[in-house]
Design a protein around this motif. Structure first.
Motif, PDB file in Angstrom:
ATOM      1  N   UNK A 147      61.661  60.576  22.294  1.00  0.00           N
ATOM      2  CA  UNK A 147      62.168  58.863  21.913  1.00  0.00           C
ATOM      3  C   UNK A 147      62.048  58.619  20.514  1.00  0.00           C
ATOM      4  N   UNK A 148      60.938  59.109  19.906  1.00  0.00           N
ATOM      5  CA  UNK A 148      60.746  58.699  18.334  1.00  0.00           C
ATOM      6  C   UNK A 148      61.907  59.243  17.471  1.00  0.00           C
ATOM      7  N   UNK A 149      62.235  60.458  17.984  1.00  0.00           N
ATOM      8  CA  UNK A 149      63.433  61.081  17.259  1.00  0.00           C
ATOM      9  C   UNK A 149      64.517  60.256  17.574  1.00  0.00           C
ATOM     10  N   UNK A 153      61.539  55.926  28.192  1.00  0.00           N
ATOM     11  CA  UNK A 153      62.213  54.696  27.364  1.00  0.00           C
ATOM     12  C   UNK A 153      61.506  54.394  26.385  1.00  0.00           C
ATOM     13  N   UNK A 154      59.993  54.317  26.442  1.00  0.00           N
ATOM     14  CA  UNK A 154      59.261  53.664  25.614  1.00  0.00           C
ATOM     15  C   UNK A 154      58.841  54.187  24.349  1.00  0.00           C
ATOM     16  N   UNK A 155      59.183  55.547  24.157  1.00  0.00           N
ATOM     17  CA  UNK A 155      59.074  56.292  23.068  1.00  0.00           C
ATOM     18  C   UNK A 155      60.084  55.709  22.038  1.00  0.00           C
ATOM     19  N   UNK A 156      60.927  55.326  22.355  1.00  0.00           N
ATOM     20  CA  UNK A 156      62.422  54.973  21.269  1.00  0.00           C
ATOM     21  C   UNK A 156      61.956  53.348  20.739  1.00  0.00           C
ATOM     22  N   UNK A 157      61.404  52.696  21.737  1.00  0.00           N
ATOM     23  CA  UNK A 157      61.033  51.237  21.469  1.00  0.00           C
ATOM     24  C   UNK A 157      60.207  50.909  20.474  1.00  0.00           C
ATOM     25  N   UNK A 158      60.336  49.886  19.452  1.00  0.00           N
ATOM     26  CA  UNK A 158      59.729  49.850  18.375  1.00  0.00           C
ATOM     27  C   UNK A 158      59.782  50.643  17.167  1.00  0.00           C
ATOM     28  N   UNK A 159      60.742  52.021  17.480  1.00  0.00           N
ATOM     29  CA  UNK A 159      60.686  52.792  16.147  1.00  0.00           C
ATOM     30  C   UNK A 159      61.380  52.610  15.140  1.00  0.00           C
ATOM     31  N   UNK A 160      62.549  52.002  15.316  1.00  0.00           N
ATOM     32  CA  UNK A 160      63.453  51.447  14.237  1.00  0.00           C
ATOM     33  C   UNK A 160      62.676  50.351  13.458  1.00  0.00           C
ATOM     34  N   UNK A 204      64.419  57.389  15.290  1.00  0.00           N
ATOM     35  CA  UNK A 204      64.660  57.622  13.963  1.00  0.00           C
ATOM     36  C   UNK A 204      66.125  57.683  13.621  1.00  0.00           C
ATOM     37  N   UNK A 205      66.945  58.191  14.652  1.00  0.00           N
ATOM     38  CA  UNK A 205      68.300  58.125  14.485  1.00  0.00           C
ATOM     39  C   UNK A 205      69.065  57.057  14.257  1.00  0.00           C
ATOM     40  N   UNK A 206      68.513  56.122  15.318  1.00  0.00           N
ATOM     41  CA  UNK A 206      69.025  54.696  15.336  1.00  0.00           C
ATOM     42  C   UNK A 206      68.855  54.099  13.904  1.00  0.00           C
ATOM     43  N   UNK A 207      67.737  54.234  13.422  1.00  0.00           N
ATOM     44  CA  UNK A 207      67.045  53.521  12.085  1.00  0.00           C
ATOM     45  C   UNK A 207      67.821  53.823  10.942  1.00  0.00           C
ATOM     46  N   UNK A 208      68.015  55.227  10.877  1.00  0.00           N
ATOM     47  CA  UNK A 208      68.614  55.776   9.689  1.00  0.00           C
ATOM     48  C   UNK A 208      69.907  56.511   9.538  1.00  0.00           C
ATOM     49  N   UNK A 209      70.528  56.871  10.780  1.00  0.00           N
ATOM     50  CA  UNK A 209      71.640  57.730  10.851  1.00  0.00           C
ATOM     51  C   UNK A 209      72.615  57.185  11.622  1.00  0.00           C
ATOM     52  N   UNK A 223      65.414  46.741  24.994  1.00  0.00           N
ATOM     53  CA  UNK A 223      64.051  46.789  23.812  1.00  0.00           C
ATOM     54  C   UNK A 223      64.241  47.654  22.489  1.00  0.00           C
ATOM     55  N   UNK A 224      64.963  48.667  22.513  1.00  0.00           N
ATOM     56  CA  UNK A 224      65.270  49.210  21.351  1.00  0.00           C
ATOM     57  C   UNK A 224      65.896  48.515  20.264  1.00  0.00           C
ATOM     58  N   UNK A 225      67.016  47.870  20.532  1.00  0.00           N
ATOM     59  CA  UNK A 225      67.469  46.910  19.489  1.00  0.00           C
ATOM     60  C   UNK A 225      66.798  45.559  19.299  1.00  0.00           C
ATOM     61  N   UNK A 226      66.181  44.969  20.607  1.00  0.00           N
ATOM     62  CA  UNK A 226      65.470  43.767  20.295  1.00  0.00           C
ATOM     63  C   UNK A 226      64.193  43.891  19.771  1.00  0.00           C
ATOM     64  N   UNK A 227      63.515  44.819  19.851  1.00  0.00           N
ATOM     65  CA  UNK A 227      62.332  45.061  19.137  1.00  0.00           C
ATOM     66  C   UNK A 227      62.437  45.563  17.512  1.00  0.00           C
ATOM     67  N   UNK A 228      63.669  46.057  17.336  1.00  0.00           N
ATOM     68  CA  UNK A 228      63.718  46.160  15.795  1.00  0.00           C
ATOM     69  C   UNK A 228      63.806  44.831  15.276  1.00  0.00           C
ATOM     70  N   UNK A 229      64.528  43.710  15.983  1.00  0.00           N
ATOM     71  CA  UNK A 229      64.608  42.456  15.201  1.00  0.00           C
ATOM     72  C   UNK A 229      63.029  41.723  15.420  1.00  0.00           C
ATOM     73  N   UNK A 230      62.403  41.793  16.631  1.00  0.00           N
ATOM     74  CA  UNK A 230      61.232  40.833  16.799  1.00  0.00           C
ATOM     75  C   UNK A 230      60.229  41.714  15.973  1.00  0.00           C
ATOM     76  N   UNK A 231      60.019  43.061  15.727  1.00  0.00           N
ATOM     77  CA  UNK A 231      58.922  43.592  15.124  1.00  0.00           C
ATOM     78  C   UNK A 231      59.084  43.595  13.660  1.00  0.00           C
ATOM     79  N   UNK A 232      60.468  43.639  13.237  1.00  0.00           N
ATOM     80  CA  UNK A 232      60.387  43.184  11.614  1.00  0.00           C
ATOM     81  C   UNK A 232      60.180  41.941  11.273  1.00  0.00           C
ATOM     82  N   UNK A 233      60.687  41.005  12.156  1.00  0.00           N
ATOM     83  CA  UNK A 233      60.184  39.314  12.074  1.00  0.00           C
ATOM     84  C   UNK A 233      58.703  39.311  12.221  1.00  0.00           C
TER      85      UNK A 233
END
Length: 763
Positions: free
Chosen positions: A663-665, A722-729, A668-673, A375-385
């Motif tokens: 999870x959000x933090x 888990x869910x706190x991270x999902x969608x964050x990036x 955030x690391x996944x997205x920017x660092x 979900x963490x990498x998958x929702x990055x693509x789906x939610x940006x799309x």
């Protein structure tokens, strides 16, 4: 707020029961155990991604290390006892390596364990291990999925331990209903009023827990005791028994506290087996602690993904077709597929769906689950799309999601057990002030930097598996609950104590919960946001039986003021039994029981999983964030975050908020660092790995739609870890687009991305 002696415990923000020990240093983790006669082991690891170590260099290096001061054993492929393979039911679905450690002189990745040096002190072991000077016959490594697809595929090893090429797994781990290859609706993608299609990539991420992986192995005759940093003591015992060719009953795993894991400690890793082998050879306890560098190559990682997402919508912005195709990687010695496309199967209404996953076997360490796996990498693509689709259709991103919300699970056809995603969107938007957001990018400014607002959907399955729980009652009236689950820093012991106190009718201080010992009743791994639902169900079952047994004893015991009453007429609250004006404390009753009656209050129960035909349990949420982007220096700062989560009943609001904030933090690391830096030619680690610190923390506003989900478990809970991270990036990437006009489809988003001159014509 701390626990008190009055009032219902569930729903209170009770402090962690082990919290004081942790902040004062009294908490004991694996490496803190002091075992008499302890020796120290250090790993020697390969420096090439593929090839063979020459026997001469291994022999010479082992002899040199053996002669070093204090060395008791040097274990290499030339003298290591033959080890067995893990059970197929584990290695076929989970990332347990098919090839036992030190099997031969071949090398499959940088960082592969090729020797173990054991000495009287850690310093002597490190010194001797550093004397290894190995020569290699270099092979031709495959270091990327693209290379595997482009070049001829070598033959697999004759025993299937080493495999090459690509494959397309049918389902995620043992969850056969979670299809990794799925198709519904017409074969061809339809034409629509709006169509977006793009490629998205995510980098290799490392779990980077505070506590390093550590193991202490001790043999008493033929019985092995292992202190380990693991989140699956039951599964580790099964796998370790197979590698060592001994019965599971001859192994005890102890893991009372785990200092962070995020997936890295969910499975048996090869250093644990080697530590046990070394201890058996020496008949002395052996301690092995991985270095921080070795953690990058020895305990899993989140693999790279390349995703192609295509969305088609009609002139009302109703989605007509969804495609998500993923290329990811695993090692040559184990199976793992990052389940990136699972959310696309159900998250938005889509008459047509095509999801695929292709896994390339490369010469790298074995990947594994990492917080929000799939979900963490998958929702990055789906939610940006989805954000791209909103802009292409000219409607607000929240409105697009509301229009395409689903009333049932499209993947199974079953209804949701409970779903409050629309409330999450609306409450989050209101708390954030989303109505004031201008649609046009590059519209907001503050202190000479650009400001952007972005959002994304979060989702993660509600899971529950079978678990056991033992209840033990002391003569004092204190009651202990035990289960072979784990405290990984999420507050499991605290929540289970709250649940047990309420379900028994006892005071919080008269109940305790113990975990982390394989002698306790079996429980599954602590992951996939299932521990509270899974173990909590067993605790509720055990507590309910204990309460009924106690009430029966209270009305059956001569001399009891409750003797002869109907047990259903007796209440039990805060450790006091009462019926009208008559009362009796539990401590007094238990103190009067005969040994035989007291023994009936010590027993074990087992709780199963949800019914096969039950409604689908899924957690949902909405993330809203604000970023500031200084384009002159390429810095993106997340300044404000609103999250509204639908995770079932909230047992401890303080711990729940803490989990979502963490999870959000993490996201955030996944997205920017975060990205593991390595040389593309040698596969050697280079540079540094950056993670968020307190300085990167935004202002948090975390809330919950507190609706119980009793279709999943008797507590009405779904997991939160888990869910706190999902969608964050995705929310961060969408906010950066709003701030700058740049549509960035690769994470992490780097300084170079943000300093590239903005050109509105080519964005």
């Amino acid at each position: 707020m701390t626990a008190t002696a009055t009032g219902q415990q569930v729903g209170r923000s009770v402090d962690r029961v082990e919290g004081r020990d942790k902040v004062t240093g009294r908490a004991r983790y694996t490496a803190d155990n002091d075992v008499p006669g302890l020796l120290h082991a250090v790993l020697v690891q390969s420096q090439i991604p593929q090839g063979t170590i020459t026997a001469e260099s291994m022999t010479t290096s082992a002899a040199r290390a053996s002669a070093a001061p204090g060395v008791a054993l040097v274990l290499t492929p030339l003298n290591c006892p033959a080890l067995g393979e893990p059970p197929r039911h584990l290695s076929d679905d989970l990332p347990l390596e098919r090839r036992p450690p030190l099997s031969d002189l071949s090398v499959q990745h940088v960082g592969q364990h090729v020797a173990v040096v054991v000495a009287d002190t850690l310093e002597n072991a490190v010194d001797a291990a550093s004397s290894f000077d190995l020569a290699y016959e270099l092979g031709a490594p495959y270091t990327s999925a693209a290379q595997v697809l482009r070049e001829p595929t070598p033959a697999d090893g004759p025993d299937g331990r080493v495999r090459h090429g690509v494959y397309q797994p049918d389902h995620f781990v043992k969850l056969v209903e979670e299809k990794l290859q799925d198709h519904r609706g017409p074969a061809a993608e339809p034409h629509g009023a709006t169509h977006v299609a793009a490629q998205y990539t995510t980098a290799v991420n490392s779990h980077y827990p505070i506590e390093l992986s550590a193991t202490i192995a001790q043999w008493d005759d033929d019985v092995l005791t292992v202190y380990d940093t693991t989140r699956w003591i039951s599964g580790e015992r099964t796998a370790l028994a197979a590698y060592l060719n001994i019965p599971e009953t001859d192994i005890r795993i102890l893991s009372p506290l785990v200092g962070g894991a995020f997936g890295a400690k969910s499975f048996l890793w090869m250093h644990v087996a080697l530590c046990a082998v070394a201890a058996r050879e020496l008949r002395r306890p052996v301690k092995l602690v991985l270095t921080r560098s070795q953690m990058f190559t020895s305990t899993g990682h989140r693999p790279r993904t390349q995703q192609h997402v295509s969305l088609v919508a009609d002139d009302h912005a109703a989605i007509q077709s969804t495609e998500q195709h993923t290329l990811t990687e695993t090692s040559t010695v184990a199976h793992f597929c990052e389940p990136v496309g699972l959310s696309a199967r159900f998250l938005y209404h889509s008459p047509r769906l095509v999801v695929s996953h292709t896994v390339a076997r490369i010469n790298s360490p074995t990947p594994c689950f990492m917080r929000g796996p799939g979900e963490a990498p998958g929702l990055f693509a789906l939610e940006v799309a989805m954000d791209e689709l909103a802009y292409a259709a000219g409607i607000d991103p929240v409105e697009l999601r509301l229009r395409n919300d689903t009333e049932f699970d499209q993947a199974s056809g079953r209804p949701w057990s409970a779903k409050h995603l629309r409330e999450c969107y609306r409450a989050g938007a209101a708390r954030f002030g989303w109505a004031d957001r201008p649609m046009r990018p590059r519209s907001l400014h503050r202190n000479d930097v650009r400001v952007g607002w972005g959002m994304a959907t979060a989702t993660y399955p509600g899971r529950r598996m079978a678990a056991g729980c033992r209840v033990s009652t002391a003569r004092s009236g204190a009651v202990l609950f035990e289960s072979a689950t784990h405290e990984v820093g999420t507050g499991v012991r605290t929540v289970m104590t709250q649940v047990a106190a309420d379900a028994t009718g006892l005071r919080f201080d008269d109940v305790a919960f113990a975990s982390g010992d394989s002698l306790f009743p079996a429980a599954p791994y602590s992951g996939a946001s299932q521990t509270t639902a899974t173990v909590g169900s067993a605790v509720v079952l055990a507590a309910g039986q204990w309460r009924r047994r106690l009430l029966d004893l209270a009305v059956a015991m001569p001399g009891s003021p409750l003797f002869g009453l109907d047990a259903s007429a007796v209440s039990l609250n805060l450790g006091v039994l009462s019926a009208g004006a008559v009362s009796l404390s539990v401590a007094d009753l238990v103190g009067r029981l005969s040994p035989a009656d007291l023994a009936t209050l010590t027993f074990t129960v087992s709780s199963g999983g949800p019914d096969d035909d039950a409604p689908t349990s899924q957690s949902f949420g909405a993330h809203f964030c604000e970023v500031e982007v200084d384009e002159l220096i390429g810095r993106a700062t997340v300044t404000r975050w609103v999250a509204v989560m639908d995770c079932g009943r909230v047992l401890n609001p303080k711990l729940a908020r803490n989990q979502v904030m963490g999870g959000i933090t993490f996201g955030l690391g996944m997205a920017l660092l975060e990205q593991v830096p390595y040389d593309a030619h040698t596969a050697q680690l280079i540079g540094e790995y950056y993670v968020p610190t307190h300085a990167d923390r935004p202002d948090f506003d975390i809330s919950f739609v507190d609706g119980a989900d009793y279709a999943l478990d008797p507590l009405g809970v779904r997991g939160i870890g888990e869910i706190g991270t999902c969608g964050v990036p995705a929310a961060i990437a969408n906010a950066i687009h709003h701030a700058t006009g740049r549509r960035l489809r690769d994470v992490p988003i780097t300084v170079e991305n943000l300093m590239t001159p903005f050109d509105e014509e080519i964005r």
